[in-house]
Design a protein around this motif. Structure first.
Motif, PDB file in Angstrom:
ATOM      1  N   VAL A 169       0.822  -1.195   0.000  1.00  0.00           N
ATOM      2  CA  VAL A 169       0.000   0.000   0.000  1.00  0.00           C
ATOM      3  C   VAL A 169       0.863   1.255   0.000  1.00  0.00           C
ATOM      4  O   VAL A 169       0.606   2.204  -0.739  1.00  0.00           O
ATOM      5  N   GLU A 170       1.905   1.280   0.822  1.00  0.00           N
ATOM      6  CA  GLU A 170       2.765   2.446   0.887  1.00  0.00           C
ATOM      7  C   GLU A 170       3.469   2.690  -0.441  1.00  0.00           C
ATOM      8  O   GLU A 170       3.638   3.831  -0.879  1.00  0.00           O
ATOM      9  N   ALA A 171       3.906   1.590  -1.102  1.00  0.00           N
ATOM     10  CA  ALA A 171       4.568   1.740  -2.392  1.00  0.00           C
ATOM     11  C   ALA A 171       3.609   2.295  -3.430  1.00  0.00           C
ATOM     12  O   ALA A 171       3.949   3.160  -4.226  1.00  0.00           O
ATOM     13  N   ALA A 172       2.373   1.801  -3.416  1.00  0.00           N
ATOM     14  CA  ALA A 172       1.376   2.291  -4.368  1.00  0.00           C
ATOM     15  C   ALA A 172       1.087   3.770  -4.122  1.00  0.00           C
ATOM     16  O   ALA A 172       0.949   4.552  -5.063  1.00  0.00           O
ATOM     17  N   LYS A 173       0.977   4.135  -2.862  1.00  0.00           N
ATOM     18  CA  LYS A 173       0.704   5.533  -2.513  1.00  0.00           C
ATOM     19  C   LYS A 173       1.818   6.443  -3.010  1.00  0.00           C
ATOM     20  O   LYS A 173       1.586   7.507  -3.580  1.00  0.00           O
ATOM     21  N   GLU A 174       3.074   5.983  -2.832  1.00  0.00           N
ATOM     22  CA  GLU A 174       4.220   6.777  -3.251  1.00  0.00           C
ATOM     23  C   GLU A 174       4.254   6.940  -4.763  1.00  0.00           C
ATOM     24  O   GLU A 174       4.609   7.986  -5.294  1.00  0.00           O
ATOM     25  N   MET A 175       3.845   5.867  -5.484  1.00  0.00           N
ATOM     26  CA  MET A 175       3.876   5.903  -6.942  1.00  0.00           C
ATOM     27  C   MET A 175       2.785   6.799  -7.510  1.00  0.00           C
ATOM     28  O   MET A 175       2.950   7.414  -8.555  1.00  0.00           O
ATOM     29  N   ASN A 176       1.641   6.895  -6.857  1.00  0.00           N
ATOM     30  CA  ASN A 176       0.476   7.559  -7.431  1.00  0.00           C
ATOM     31  C   ASN A 176       0.244   8.966  -6.913  1.00  0.00           C
ATOM     32  O   ASN A 176      -0.400   9.765  -7.572  1.00  0.00           O
ATOM     33  N   GLU A 177       0.701   9.307  -5.712  1.00  0.00           N
ATOM     34  CA  GLU A 177       0.460  10.634  -5.164  1.00  0.00           C
ATOM     35  C   GLU A 177       1.495  11.629  -5.674  1.00  0.00           C
ATOM     36  O   GLU A 177       2.649  11.301  -5.856  1.00  0.00           O
ATOM     37  N   HIS A 178       1.046  12.851  -5.918  1.00  0.00           N
ATOM     38  CA  HIS A 178       1.951  13.926  -6.296  1.00  0.00           C
ATOM     39  C   HIS A 178       2.329  14.682  -5.025  1.00  0.00           C
ATOM     40  O   HIS A 178       1.469  15.017  -4.223  1.00  0.00           O
ATOM     41  N   ASN A 179       3.596  14.967  -4.874  1.00  0.00           N
ATOM     42  CA  ASN A 179       4.068  15.625  -3.658  1.00  0.00           C
ATOM     43  C   ASN A 179       4.087  17.130  -3.875  1.00  0.00           C
ATOM     44  O   ASN A 179       5.028  17.678  -4.432  1.00  0.00           O
ATOM     45  N   PHE A 180       3.021  17.795  -3.464  1.00  0.00           N
ATOM     46  CA  PHE A 180       2.933  19.245  -3.630  1.00  0.00           C
ATOM     47  C   PHE A 180       3.714  19.939  -2.511  1.00  0.00           C
ATOM     48  O   PHE A 180       3.593  19.584  -1.339  1.00  0.00           O
ATOM     49  N   SER A 181       4.482  20.952  -2.871  1.00  0.00           N
ATOM     50  CA  SER A 181       5.349  21.643  -1.919  1.00  0.00           C
ATOM     51  C   SER A 181       4.781  23.011  -1.568  1.00  0.00           C
ATOM     52  O   SER A 181       4.080  23.633  -2.385  1.00  0.00           O
ATOM     53  N   PRO A 182       5.054  23.509  -0.354  1.00  0.00           N
ATOM     54  CA  PRO A 182       4.613  24.859   0.019  1.00  0.00           C
ATOM     55  C   PRO A 182       5.104  25.882  -0.997  1.00  0.00           C
ATOM     56  O   PRO A 182       6.260  25.848  -1.437  1.00  0.00           O
ATOM     57  N   GLY A 183       4.225  26.783  -1.404  1.00  0.00           N
ATOM     58  CA  GLY A 183       4.576  27.787  -2.396  1.00  0.00           C
ATOM     59  C   GLY A 183       4.259  27.386  -3.821  1.00  0.00           C
ATOM     60  O   GLY A 183       4.270  28.236  -4.722  1.00  0.00           O
ATOM     61  N   ILE A 238      -6.800  18.143  -5.887  1.00  0.00           N
ATOM     62  CA  ILE A 238      -5.717  19.064  -6.193  1.00  0.00           C
ATOM     63  C   ILE A 238      -4.867  18.460  -7.315  1.00  0.00           C
ATOM     64  O   ILE A 238      -4.700  17.244  -7.395  1.00  0.00           O
ATOM     65  N   ARG A 239      -4.374  19.325  -8.187  1.00  0.00           N
ATOM     66  CA  ARG A 239      -3.535  18.870  -9.299  1.00  0.00           C
ATOM     67  C   ARG A 239      -2.556  19.984  -9.655  1.00  0.00           C
ATOM     68  O   ARG A 239      -2.786  21.164  -9.305  1.00  0.00           O
ATOM     69  N   PRO A 240      -1.459  19.671 -10.361  1.00  0.00           N
ATOM     70  CA  PRO A 240      -0.578  20.741 -10.831  1.00  0.00           C
ATOM     71  C   PRO A 240      -1.307  21.619 -11.842  1.00  0.00           C
ATOM     72  O   PRO A 240      -2.339  21.232 -12.396  1.00  0.00           O
ATOM     73  N   CYS A 241      -0.804  22.812 -12.087  1.00  0.00           N
ATOM     74  CA  CYS A 241      -1.384  23.657 -13.125  1.00  0.00           C
ATOM     75  C   CYS A 241      -1.082  23.041 -14.493  1.00  0.00           C
ATOM     76  O   CYS A 241       0.033  22.563 -14.730  1.00  0.00           O
ATOM     77  N   PRO A 242      -2.058  23.032 -15.394  1.00  0.00           N
ATOM     78  CA  PRO A 242      -1.813  22.443 -16.721  1.00  0.00           C
ATOM     79  C   PRO A 242      -0.678  23.153 -17.435  1.00  0.00           C
ATOM     80  O   PRO A 242      -0.522  24.381 -17.320  1.00  0.00           O
ATOM     81  N   PRO A 243       0.129  22.428 -18.190  1.00  0.00           N
ATOM     82  CA  PRO A 243       1.218  23.064 -18.933  1.00  0.00           C
ATOM     83  C   PRO A 243       0.679  23.945 -20.051  1.00  0.00           C
ATOM     84  O   PRO A 243      -0.411  23.718 -20.570  1.00  0.00           O
ATOM     85  N   ASP A 244       1.441  24.956 -20.410  1.00  0.00           N
ATOM     86  CA  ASP A 244       1.038  25.866 -21.478  1.00  0.00           C
ATOM     87  C   ASP A 244       1.263  25.184 -22.820  1.00  0.00           C
ATOM     88  O   ASP A 244       2.383  24.819 -23.176  1.00  0.00           O
ATOM     89  N   VAL A 245       0.182  24.976 -23.557  1.00  0.00           N
ATOM     90  CA  VAL A 245       0.301  24.349 -24.876  1.00  0.00           C
ATOM     91  C   VAL A 245       0.158  25.395 -25.979  1.00  0.00           C
ATOM     92  O   VAL A 245       0.045  25.054 -27.162  1.00  0.00           O
ATOM     93  N   GLY A 246       0.153  26.671 -25.602  1.00  0.00           N
ATOM     94  CA  GLY A 246       0.049  27.737 -26.583  1.00  0.00           C
ATOM     95  C   GLY A 246      -1.398  28.057 -26.926  1.00  0.00           C
ATOM     96  O   GLY A 246      -2.302  27.256 -26.700  1.00  0.00           O
ATOM     97  N   LEU A 247      -1.610  29.238 -27.451  1.00  0.00           N
ATOM     98  CA  LEU A 247      -2.947  29.675 -27.817  1.00  0.00           C
ATOM     99  C   LEU A 247      -3.230  29.266 -29.253  1.00  0.00           C
ATOM    100  O   LEU A 247      -2.506  29.651 -30.175  1.00  0.00           O
ATOM    101  N   LEU A 248      -4.247  28.446 -29.450  1.00  0.00           N
ATOM    102  CA  LEU A 248      -4.600  28.009 -30.787  1.00  0.00           C
ATOM    103  C   LEU A 248      -5.160  29.172 -31.604  1.00  0.00           C
ATOM    104  O   LEU A 248      -5.708  30.125 -31.058  1.00  0.00           O
ATOM    105  N   ASP A 249      -5.010  29.077 -32.931  1.00  0.00           N
ATOM    106  CA  ASP A 249      -5.563  30.115 -33.810  1.00  0.00           C
ATOM    107  C   ASP A 249      -7.083  30.144 -33.720  1.00  0.00           C
ATOM    108  O   ASP A 249      -7.696  31.204 -33.808  1.00  0.00           O
TER     109      ASP A 249
END
Length: 317
Positions: A169-183, A238-249
């Motif tokens: 269980v701990e290994a699965a948790k480590e593999m799947n959770e994202h470690n968000f940092s202060p700031g 909670i999730r990271p901010c989506p990466p910038d893929v540019g503004l489509l025409d």
């Protein structure tokens, strides 16, 4: 729209085709129901993309003898996921659970015994136990393919399954959770009624116990409007901010987008292309259609198993 795109839509959603339907109705969001196409879509390019379907498990009469028929937007349909070999599931894995005649999107929160799991549902905040036979790996239908990719037919035992039970269980948790940092700047979703399908930008203040984080929103204020709102959220919201893929025409009809509205990004679908770089966007959760400038839209992306996936375009199915 290219002829090949129209041909693909005809292939997947022709008369008699088996499909799965997502529901807009309150209390049913996050669920998929099996159905059959009765009348295929009309002119997709012009936005006339409604499909008449007949459900396999839902009925319109009290006796349950008359299958429910409904006219739906094309974006609410997808082909049924292929049958896969039975497998075991791990902590924090995204699954669909068969419940109340449909498949509901959830997350494994605990392996409670041999072939038995606790599943947490974001929409209802419920946690229910299921047998493995009533679960399937959650997949998204993206550009005509299933994400994550379908597994090989042969037996492949992941390394995590070879670990002793005490560390699995701990290994699965480590593999799947994202470690968000202060700031760190992140996006946060809400289960509150009227806010489903929206993501709000926030900053992580600190990590708490039990997979929770204290965040401060960048656009939402507290009740007395003296400061930005602070809130405890769990790792499933909670999730990271989506990466910038540019503004489509330009965006096209049936393309999934995020629209900047009421201080957050709301998931919607382009329903009409208007003049002067403006669009009508349809929101499934609220069944509203609103107009937006091109600059207030972004490409919709899904955070799936720790990776960003560009959203599907129904017109390219």
């Amino acid at each position: 729209m290219a002829a090949s795109s129209r041909d693909s839509i005809s292939q997947y959603f022709k008369k008699g085709a088996e499909v799965e339907i997502s529901s807009d109705e309150e209390g049913f969001r996050g669920s998929w129901y099996a159905a059959t196409v009765v009348r295929p879509p009309g002119n997709v390019k012009r936005g006339s993309a409604k499909v008449l379907v007949e459900y396999k498990t839902l009925t319109e009469d009290e006796k349950g003898t008359r299958p429910l028929r409904e006219e739906l937007q094309l974006v609410q349909l997808r082909p049924p996921p292929p049958r896969e070999k039975r497998r075991s599931f791990k902590f924090s894995e995204e699954v669909d659970a068969y419940y109340s005649d449909g498949w509901w999107e959830g997350i494994i929160t605990e392996v409670v015994g041999e072939d038995k799991y606790l599943v947490f549902f974001r929409g209802t905040r419920e946690q229910i136990a299921f047998k493995g036979s009533d679960l399937r790996l959650h997949r998204e239908w993206v550009h005509g393919k299933w994400v994550p990719p379908l597994e090989p037919a042969q037996d492949v035992i992941p390394e995590i399954e070879k670990l002793p039970p005490s560390t699995e269980v701990e290994a699965a948790k480590e593999m799947n959770e994202h470690n968000f940092s202060p700031g760190e700047v992140v996006e946060v979703s809400s289960d509150e009624e009227g806010f489903e399908g929206a993501w709000f930008t926030a900053t992580v203040v600190k990590k708490l116990k039990a997979g929770k984080f204290l965040v401060e929103y960048q656009t939402l204020r507290n009740d007395d409007d003296t400061d930005f709102l602070r809130e405890e959220v769990d790792t499933f919201h909670i999730r990271p901010c989506p990466p910038d893929v540019g503004l489509l025409d330009r965006f096209d009809v049936l393309e999934e987008v995020d629209a900047l509205y009421n201080d957050g990004w709301w998931r919607g679908v382009i329903s009409k292309v208007l003049k002067n770089d403006r669009y009508s966007v349809y929101f499934k959760n609220t069944q509203e259609e609103l107009k937006f400038k091109h600059s207030d839209l972004r490409v919709h992306q899904d955070w799936v198993n720790g990776k960003w996936v560009i959203a599907s375009k129904a017109r390219q199915l």
